[in-house]
Design a protein around this motif. Sequence first.
Motif, PDB file in Angstrom:
ATOM      1  N   MET A  84       0.805  -1.210   0.000  1.00 51.70           N
ATOM      2  CA  MET A  84       0.000   0.000   0.000  1.00 51.70           C
ATOM      3  C   MET A  84       0.847   1.275   0.000  1.00 51.70           C
ATOM      4  O   MET A  84       0.310   2.359  -0.065  1.00 51.70           O
ATOM      5  CB  MET A  84      -0.920   0.009   1.237  1.00 51.70           C
ATOM      6  CG  MET A  84      -1.984  -1.062   1.206  1.00 51.70           C
ATOM      7  SD  MET A  84      -3.172  -0.816  -0.107  1.00 51.70           S
ATOM      8  CE  MET A  84      -4.159   0.448   0.639  1.00 51.70           C
ATOM      9  N   ASP A  85       2.174   1.195   0.100  1.00 57.94           N
ATOM     10  CA  ASP A  85       3.001   2.388   0.146  1.00 57.94           C
ATOM     11  C   ASP A  85       2.962   3.169  -1.162  1.00 57.94           C
ATOM     12  O   ASP A  85       3.029   4.379  -1.164  1.00 57.94           O
ATOM     13  CB  ASP A  85       4.438   2.039   0.509  1.00 57.94           C
ATOM     14  CG  ASP A  85       4.578   1.708   1.983  1.00 57.94           C
ATOM     15  OD1 ASP A  85       5.608   1.135   2.337  1.00 57.94           O
ATOM     16  OD2 ASP A  85       3.681   2.025   2.768  1.00 57.94           O
ATOM     17  N   LEU A  86       2.865   2.492  -2.291  1.00 58.81           N
ATOM     18  CA  LEU A  86       2.767   3.155  -3.580  1.00 58.81           C
ATOM     19  C   LEU A  86       1.891   2.308  -4.495  1.00 58.81           C
ATOM     20  O   LEU A  86       2.174   1.138  -4.728  1.00 58.81           O
ATOM     21  CB  LEU A  86       4.146   3.342  -4.226  1.00 58.81           C
ATOM     22  CG  LEU A  86       4.132   3.902  -5.645  1.00 58.81           C
ATOM     23  CD1 LEU A  86       3.568   5.314  -5.669  1.00 58.81           C
ATOM     24  CD2 LEU A  86       5.530   3.877  -6.227  1.00 58.81           C
ATOM     25  N   ILE A  87       0.852   2.923  -4.985  1.00 59.41           N
ATOM     26  CA  ILE A  87      -0.038   2.254  -5.928  1.00 59.41           C
ATOM     27  C   ILE A  87      -0.068   3.099  -7.196  1.00 59.41           C
ATOM     28  O   ILE A  87      -0.284   4.310  -7.129  1.00 59.41           O
ATOM     29  CB  ILE A  87      -1.463   2.118  -5.367  1.00 59.41           C
ATOM     30  CG1 ILE A  87      -1.462   1.204  -4.146  1.00 59.41           C
ATOM     31  CG2 ILE A  87      -2.420   1.609  -6.426  1.00 59.41           C
ATOM     32  CD1 ILE A  87      -2.796   1.124  -3.445  1.00 59.41           C
ATOM     33  N   VAL A  88       0.178   2.474  -8.312  1.00 59.83           N
ATOM     34  CA  VAL A  88       0.104   3.151  -9.604  1.00 59.83           C
ATOM     35  C   VAL A  88      -0.938   2.407 -10.435  1.00 59.83           C
ATOM     36  O   VAL A  88      -0.835   1.204 -10.619  1.00 59.83           O
ATOM     37  CB  VAL A  88       1.475   3.153 -10.314  1.00 59.83           C
ATOM     38  CG1 VAL A  88       1.357   3.825 -11.671  1.00 59.83           C
ATOM     39  CG2 VAL A  88       2.526   3.840  -9.458  1.00 59.83           C
ATOM     40  N   SER A  89      -1.933   3.149 -10.886  1.00 60.51           N
ATOM     41  CA  SER A  89      -3.018   2.528 -11.633  1.00 60.51           C
ATOM     42  C   SER A  89      -3.674   3.595 -12.498  1.00 60.51           C
ATOM     43  O   SER A  89      -3.073   4.632 -12.769  1.00 60.51           O
ATOM     44  CB  SER A  89      -4.023   1.900 -10.653  1.00 60.51           C
ATOM     45  OG  SER A  89      -5.021   1.191 -11.340  1.00 60.51           O
ATOM     46  N   ARG A  90      -4.911   3.344 -12.889  1.00 59.90           N
ATOM     47  CA  ARG A  90      -5.735   4.302 -13.633  1.00 59.90           C
ATOM     48  C   ARG A  90      -7.126   4.308 -13.011  1.00 59.90           C
ATOM     49  O   ARG A  90      -7.547   3.325 -12.409  1.00 59.90           O
ATOM     50  CB  ARG A  90      -5.846   3.903 -15.101  1.00 59.90           C
ATOM     51  CG  ARG A  90      -4.561   4.031 -15.872  1.00 59.90           C
ATOM     52  CD  ARG A  90      -4.817   3.849 -17.378  1.00 59.90           C
ATOM     53  NE  ARG A  90      -3.715   4.350 -18.144  1.00 59.90           N
ATOM     54  CZ  ARG A  90      -3.528   5.640 -18.468  1.00 59.90           C
ATOM     55  NH1 ARG A  90      -4.394   6.530 -18.090  1.00 59.90           N
ATOM     56  NH2 ARG A  90      -2.477   6.008 -19.164  1.00 59.90           N
ATOM     57  N   VAL A  91      -7.815   5.416 -13.191  1.00 61.35           N
ATOM     58  CA  VAL A  91      -9.197   5.491 -12.725  1.00 61.35           C
ATOM     59  C   VAL A  91     -10.027   4.547 -13.580  1.00 61.35           C
ATOM     60  O   VAL A  91      -9.879   4.502 -14.809  1.00 61.35           O
ATOM     61  CB  VAL A  91      -9.729   6.939 -12.813  1.00 61.35           C
ATOM     62  CG1 VAL A  91     -11.218   6.993 -12.509  1.00 61.35           C
ATOM     63  CG2 VAL A  91      -8.953   7.841 -11.872  1.00 61.35           C
ATOM     64  N   ASP A  92     -10.880   3.783 -12.935  1.00 61.62           N
ATOM     65  CA  ASP A  92     -11.750   2.845 -13.636  1.00 61.62           C
ATOM     66  C   ASP A  92     -12.986   3.606 -14.123  1.00 61.62           C
ATOM     67  O   ASP A  92     -13.969   3.746 -13.413  1.00 61.62           O
ATOM     68  CB  ASP A  92     -12.136   1.705 -12.689  1.00 61.62           C
ATOM     69  CG  ASP A  92     -12.873   0.583 -13.404  1.00 61.62           C
ATOM     70  OD1 ASP A  92     -12.819   0.531 -14.643  1.00 61.62           O
ATOM     71  OD2 ASP A  92     -13.474  -0.251 -12.705  1.00 61.62           O
ATOM     72  N   GLY A  93     -12.903   4.138 -15.318  1.00 61.78           N
ATOM     73  CA  GLY A  93     -14.007   4.922 -15.879  1.00 61.78           C
ATOM     74  C   GLY A  93     -13.615   6.379 -16.024  1.00 61.78           C
ATOM     75  O   GLY A  93     -12.456   6.709 -16.259  1.00 61.78           O
ATOM     76  N   THR A  94     -14.603   7.254 -15.846  1.00 62.32           N
ATOM     77  CA  THR A  94     -14.333   8.692 -16.003  1.00 62.32           C
ATOM     78  C   THR A  94     -14.178   9.357 -14.649  1.00 62.32           C
ATOM     79  O   THR A  94     -14.707   8.885 -13.642  1.00 62.32           O
ATOM     80  CB  THR A  94     -15.477   9.381 -16.781  1.00 62.32           C
ATOM     81  OG1 THR A  94     -16.688   9.189 -16.045  1.00 62.32           O
ATOM     82  CG2 THR A  94     -15.622   8.825 -18.172  1.00 62.32           C
ATOM     83  N   PHE A  95     -13.433  10.455 -14.641  1.00 61.84           N
ATOM     84  CA  PHE A  95     -13.235  11.245 -13.431  1.00 61.84           C
ATOM     85  C   PHE A  95     -13.587  12.683 -13.772  1.00 61.84           C
ATOM     86  O   PHE A  95     -12.975  13.298 -14.641  1.00 61.84           O
ATOM     87  CB  PHE A  95     -11.781  11.140 -12.960  1.00 61.84           C
ATOM     88  CG  PHE A  95     -11.478  12.011 -11.777  1.00 61.84           C
ATOM     89  CD1 PHE A  95     -11.989  11.718 -10.522  1.00 61.84           C
ATOM     90  CD2 PHE A  95     -10.684  13.146 -11.924  1.00 61.84           C
ATOM     91  CE1 PHE A  95     -11.706  12.531  -9.435  1.00 61.84           C
ATOM     92  CE2 PHE A  95     -10.403  13.955 -10.837  1.00 61.84           C
ATOM     93  CZ  PHE A  95     -10.921  13.649  -9.595  1.00 61.84           C
ATOM     94  N   ASN A  96     -14.594  13.224 -13.098  1.00 61.01           N
ATOM     95  CA  ASN A  96     -15.073  14.572 -13.389  1.00 61.01           C
ATOM     96  C   ASN A  96     -14.550  15.623 -12.424  1.00 61.01           C
ATOM     97  O   ASN A  96     -14.911  16.776 -12.520  1.00 61.01           O
ATOM     98  CB  ASN A  96     -16.601  14.598 -13.400  1.00 61.01           C
ATOM     99  CG  ASN A  96     -17.145  13.723 -14.503  1.00 61.01           C
ATOM    100  OD1 ASN A  96     -16.606  13.710 -15.605  1.00 61.01           O
ATOM    101  ND2 ASN A  96     -18.192  12.970 -14.218  1.00 61.01           N
ATOM    102  N   GLY A  97     -13.739  15.218 -11.455  1.00 63.59           N
ATOM    103  CA  GLY A  97     -13.190  16.169 -10.495  1.00 63.59           C
ATOM    104  C   GLY A  97     -13.645  15.842  -9.083  1.00 63.59           C
ATOM    105  O   GLY A  97     -14.384  14.887  -8.845  1.00 63.59           O
ATOM    106  N   LEU A  98     -13.163  16.643  -8.133  1.00 66.73           N
ATOM    107  CA  LEU A  98     -13.527  16.453  -6.725  1.00 66.73           C
ATOM    108  C   LEU A  98     -14.714  17.339  -6.390  1.00 66.73           C
ATOM    109  O   LEU A  98     -14.707  18.535  -6.667  1.00 66.73           O
ATOM    110  CB  LEU A  98     -12.352  16.803  -5.814  1.00 66.73           C
ATOM    111  CG  LEU A  98     -11.094  15.964  -5.966  1.00 66.73           C
ATOM    112  CD1 LEU A  98     -10.017  16.431  -5.003  1.00 66.73           C
ATOM    113  CD2 LEU A  98     -11.391  14.498  -5.742  1.00 66.73           C
TER     114      LEU A  98
END
Length: 164
Positions: free
Chosen positions: A90-104
């Motif tokens: 869990m110290d470093l995770i590199v991935s991609r968002v699963d789907g779309t990301f519209n912001g916080l």
Amino acid sequence: MKICCGALLGCVNLGFCVMLACVEPAGAAPPEMSGNIKEMMSADEFKAAGLNKLSAEELQRLDAWLQGYRQVTEQAAEKKATARASRTKMDLIVSRVDGTFNGLTGRTIIRLEDGTVWKQANADDRYRARVTDHPAAAVIHGVFGYKMRLEGTQEFYVDPVRNP
């Protein structure tokens, strides 16, 4: 009184020898354990520990106890190593968002392609996303918690979402 003290000293010596038999020096390769204390100790060590006074049945019981102790110790060490590896993962995770990301938006839940799920930690953080379709993501576990960095977005704190 001398008999009781002698028996007590014998038990203490036996316990100490058993304890020493289970301890390995730091940095040494683990010795091959056959389960037989007589083979693990030199003849002088065996005699000095008073183990030569034990009957064959008593030696078998001691050997069985040592074997059980080794198994329990190995299982505990394996469990500890697995837990440590899990935390380190869990110290470093590199991935991609699963789907779309519209912001916080204040209560944003972010699901990554590696299966981890994160929720926005600070409800006051509000960022627009420059990249919305499967942006790259990195989660870093630092001193103050988990920080997420999404492609085209500022770093922000997140909390892991635990599956029930």
